[in-house]
Design an enzyme around this catalytic site. Structure first.
Site, PDB file in Angstrom:
ATOM      1  N   ASP A 118      11.859  18.600  -2.015  1.00  0.00           N
ATOM      2  CA  ASP A 118      12.752  17.256  -1.021  1.00  0.00           C
ATOM      3  C   ASP A 118      13.056  16.501  -2.042  1.00  0.00           C
ATOM      4  O   ASP A 118      13.306  15.162  -2.024  1.00  0.00           O
ATOM      5  CB  ASP A 118      11.706  16.119   0.010  1.00  0.00           C
ATOM      6  CG  ASP A 118      12.809  15.335   0.916  1.00  0.00           C
ATOM      7  OD1 ASP A 118      13.985  15.710   1.019  1.00  0.00           O
ATOM      8  OD2 ASP A 118      12.305  14.244   1.807  1.00  0.00           O
ATOM      9  N   LYS A 141      13.161   1.470   5.021  1.00  0.00           N
ATOM     10  CA  LYS A 141      12.238   2.684   6.430  1.00  0.00           C
ATOM     11  C   LYS A 141      12.946   3.718   5.819  1.00  0.00           C
ATOM     12  O   LYS A 141      13.248   4.206   5.136  1.00  0.00           O
ATOM     13  CB  LYS A 141      11.748   1.646   7.272  1.00  0.00           C
ATOM     14  CG  LYS A 141      13.969   2.446   8.307  1.00  0.00           C
ATOM     15  CD  LYS A 141      13.300   1.707   9.198  1.00  0.00           C
ATOM     16  CE  LYS A 141      14.559   2.038  10.358  1.00  0.00           C
ATOM     17  NZ  LYS A 141      15.635   1.503  10.135  1.00  0.00           N
ATOM     18  N   GLY A 142      11.840   4.917   5.816  1.00  0.00           N
ATOM     19  CA  GLY A 142      12.056   6.029   6.333  1.00  0.00           C
ATOM     20  C   GLY A 142      11.748   7.131   7.747  1.00  0.00           C
ATOM     21  O   GLY A 142      11.568   6.089   8.812  1.00  0.00           O
TER      22      GLY A 142
HETATM   23  N1  LIG Z   1       7.262   2.995  -4.317  1.00  0.00           N
HETATM   24  C1  LIG Z   1       8.277   2.169  -3.391  1.00  0.00           C
HETATM   25  N2  LIG Z   1       8.965   1.126  -4.157  1.00  0.00           N
HETATM   26  C2  LIG Z   1      10.135   0.237  -3.395  1.00  0.00           C
HETATM   27  N3  LIG Z   1      10.422   0.585  -2.527  1.00  0.00           N
HETATM   28  C3  LIG Z   1       9.743   1.655  -1.902  1.00  0.00           C
HETATM   29  C4  LIG Z   1       8.843   2.955  -2.777  1.00  0.00           C
HETATM   30  N4  LIG Z   1       8.793   3.804  -2.171  1.00  0.00           N
HETATM   31  C5  LIG Z   1       9.251   3.468  -0.573  1.00  0.00           C
HETATM   32  N5  LIG Z   1      10.622   2.234  -0.430  1.00  0.00           N
HETATM   33  C6  LIG Z   1      11.186   2.385   0.697  1.00  0.00           C
HETATM   34  O1  LIG Z   1      10.942   2.654   1.599  1.00  0.00           O
HETATM   35  C7  LIG Z   1      12.070   3.615   2.395  1.00  0.00           C
HETATM   36  C8  LIG Z   1      11.032   4.608   3.019  1.00  0.00           C
HETATM   37  O2  LIG Z   1       9.863   5.194   2.342  1.00  0.00           O
HETATM   38  P1  LIG Z   1       9.365   6.596   2.145  1.00  0.00           P
HETATM   39  O3  LIG Z   1      11.186   7.070   1.722  1.00  0.00           O
HETATM   40  O4  LIG Z   1       8.563   6.615   1.359  1.00  0.00           O
HETATM   41  O5  LIG Z   1       9.094   6.652   3.235  1.00  0.00           O
HETATM   42  P2  LIG Z   1       9.395   7.915   4.181  1.00  0.00           P
HETATM   43  O6  LIG Z   1       9.776   7.608   5.753  1.00  0.00           O
HETATM   44  O7  LIG Z   1       8.432   8.965   3.728  1.00  0.00           O
HETATM   45  O8  LIG Z   1      10.877   8.536   4.436  1.00  0.00           O
HETATM   46  P3  LIG Z   1      12.111   9.691   4.593  1.00  0.00           P
HETATM   47  O9  LIG Z   1      11.529  10.139   5.671  1.00  0.00           O
HETATM   48  O10 LIG Z   1      13.527   9.570   3.916  1.00  0.00           O
HETATM   49  O11 LIG Z   1      11.295  10.841   4.034  1.00  0.00           O
HETATM   50  C9  LIG Z   1      12.487   4.107   0.443  1.00  0.00           C
HETATM   51  O12 LIG Z   1      13.589   4.645   1.303  1.00  0.00           O
HETATM   52  C10 LIG Z   1      12.690   2.588   0.262  1.00  0.00           C
HETATM   53  O13 LIG Z   1      13.418   2.260   0.423  1.00  0.00           O
END
Ligand SMILES: Nc1ncnc2c1ncn2[C@@H]1O[C@H](COP(=O)(O)OP(=O)(O)OP(=O)(O)O)[C@@H](O)[C@H]1O
Length: 534
Positions: free
Chosen positions: A159, A44-45
């Site tokens: 980023d 998760k992010g």
């Molecule tokens: N294409 C993918 N394949 C596998 N895991 C993924 C993929 N995209 C994202 N993840 C997993 O999901 C997590 C969250 O995705 P992402 O970082 O894109 O979310 P976000 O809310 O946009 O994050 P951030 O706050 O870091 O910008 C990632 O850290 C990773 O562990």
């Protein structure tokens, strides 16, 4: 997804973990009439939770990014998400995560993405710290290829960081997370402050307006971290980090190659105008002169590879370390089962030497035992807490399959005479001899690795002459192998071979012991295996 204003990060215990979104087990894309089965949680992010999802009709496995609608109540949040999708959906490049579709249901917004099962360079960095120069070249080159593609389309990612550089099964780099990406005209300067503290460019901090050059700066940070194991401007406080960035205050270790240090200096040039553009970076001498593997083994996620005749440290003269007597195959047909307890010999000199060798290979001297201790402690603390907390814990300890795990599927304890022989899950075989030397023969039976007790490694090809001094040990290895093939059943699944495996260093058994109820095996890459006899 977005960090408008970098803020000091909270410690793990302070941070309130977000409740995971409510996600149905069957996710339906009504517009395209596709049903996806929700699989395991990937991570998760700031905004999104990500799950493995399987297209029920085609069986295709993808990553599904889920953003709960209640996090998108404000117009600017919706605009932001729309901009991310708008930019990302039109991209198609081997070094950019593919975005397939975008849809919503009553609860959430979903984005389907190319699955990157080997997580990101962040996890690789956490495990390995610094990597070898050929690996840094391999990863950074692909990042620059992706950046060049984006910049040609007038997109600034803004980023770029290890956590946004995902890895597929072939360990190809895929740039992901376009939450802060924007399009710019050639002379336009963006004013919004964004980025991640350790990678933020000075012109962003100085509010001078920024553009493509912030990605080039970030590539400099990425290359620096890959080569030296920590960010260039890292410090104890955010203020100090920002001050170092503004004053371009960083040092390049003297051990660095001249081509790598020259490139880093250009990428981290304080004046954005004087940083090279992506097209120039890709042609840099750093990528042209040193060895760049065209593939890497998945074992490099945890262990330094060996580049045969091409690159990194390896000796080739084995010293003679004899076993006590000549073995015969017959001996192996009466397997010793005397209980044993063996720990490596530990004179001060040996220890100092081993530490020096291990430092060369950049692996923690305790083979990750203190990390394991900390993780177990944290897991135990989490065990009694609620579901949210468990979900958060999962994020850290999930997906063992994202790691190349090797385990022992057969073993023969012959330590009353020679040592312990074992077969790894990929059918390679090894022996940890009583004199603490180790030998491993790869799956194909060609590549032989011999490791002295001071951890110095030697590589041989079985088709060529092997040293006379190792004859006895090689014979023993072959006896162990035949015995295990003829007499023992294999535990666990088969593991398939893939391109790049010839560059893998197979983990060897470091220490082992038996109790009445179990055998405990600790590998040099930190894996601990416990097999219970019941
Ligand atoms: N294409 C993918 N394949 C596998 N895991 C993924 C993929 N995209 C994202 N993840 C997993 O999901 C997590 C969250 O995705 P992402 O970082 O894109 O979310 P976000 O809310 O946009 O994050 P951030 O706050 O870091 O910008 C990632 O850290 C990773 O562990």
């Amino acid at each position: 997804m977005q960090r408008a204003q970098p803020a000091p990060s909270k410690s793990k215990s302070q941070r309130k973990e977000k409740t995971p979104p409510e996600v149905p087990n069957i996710i339906v894309d009504n517009e395209r009439n596709i049903q996806y089965e929700k699989g395991k949680f990937l991570g998760k992010g700031g905004f999104a939770h990500c799950y493995e999802i399987t297209n029920k009709a085609s069986g295709e496995v993808l990553a599904g990014k889920v953003v709960p609608k209640h996090l998108l109540v404000k117009q600017y949040q919706r605009d932001k998400m729309a901009q991310e999708v708008q930019i990302h959906r039109n991209l198609s490049h081997r070094n950019v995560v593919k975005l397939f579709h975008f849809f919503e249901d009553r609860l959430n917004v979903y984005i389907t993405l190319e699955l990157c099962p080997r997580r990101s360079l962040m996890e690789l960095h956490k495990r390995r710290k610094a990597v070898t120069e050929p690996e840094a070249r391999y990863f950074t080159y692909q990042v620059v290829e992706g950046v060049l593609y984006l910049h040609d389309l007038k997109i600034v990612h803004r980023d770029l960081k290890l956590g946004n550089l995902f890895l597929n099964d072939e360990l190809q780099v895929k740039i992901g997370d376009f939450g802060l990406a924007t399009t710019v005209e050639t002379d336009e300067r963006k004013r919004t402050l964004c980025g991640t503290p350790n990678y933020i460019a000075p012109e962003v901090l100085n509010k001078m307006g920024h553009s493509f050059e912030v990605d080039i700066w970030a590539v400099g940070c990425i290359l620096y971290i890959l080569l030296f194991g920590h960010p260039p401007f890292e410090s104890k406080t955010l203020e100090e980090t920002y001050s170092r960035i503004k004053h371009n205050n960083y040092t390049i270790p003297t051990s660095a190659s001249s081509t790598s240090s020259q490139l880093i200096r250009q990428l981290l040039h304080p004046d954005p105008e004087r940083r090279p553009i992506a097209k120039a970076v890709i042609r840099d001498r750093f990528f042209k002169t040193g060895f760049m593997p065209d593939r890497l083994p998945v074992s490099c996620l945890t262990m330094i590879p060996h580049f045969n005749d091409n690159g990194v440290a390896e000796g080739n003269e084995a010293t003679s370390e004899s076993t006590d007597q000549n073995p015969t195959q017959k001996d192996f047909n009466r397997n010793s089962n005397a209980p044993t307890h063996r720990i490596s010999g530990n004179t001060e000199r040996e220890r100092a030497h081993r530490m020096a060798v291990e430092a060369t290979f950049r692996q923690p001297t305790d083979c990750y035992l203190s990390q394991l201790h900390a993780q177990v402690e944290e897991l135990l603390l989490k065990a009694s807490t609620d579901i949210d907390e468990r979900e958060a814990a999962l994020e850290t300890y999930q997906s063992p399959e994202a790691l190349p795990i090797f385990w022992i599927s057969k073993w023969v304890d012959y330590s009353d005479k020679y040592g312990i022989g074992y077969q790894l899950c990929d059918n390679s075989v090894g022996v940890l001899f009583n004199d603490n030397t180790r030998i491993v023969l790869d799956t194909a039976g060609n590549q032989l690795t011999y490791i002295e007790k001071n951890n110095k490694e030697h590589y041989f090809n079985m088709e060529h002459a092997t040293p006379v001094s190792l004859k006895k040990k090689i014979t023993l290895l072959q006896y162990f192998r035949s015995y295990m093939n003829d007499h023992l059943l294999k535990a666990g699944e088969r593991v398939s071979q893939r391109a790049g495996d010839d560059l893998a260093r197979l983990p060897t058994l470091r220490v082992w012991f038996r109790t009445k109820s179990a055998i405990v095996l600790h590998f040099i890459n930190g894996t601990v295996q416990i097999n219970f006899f019941t």
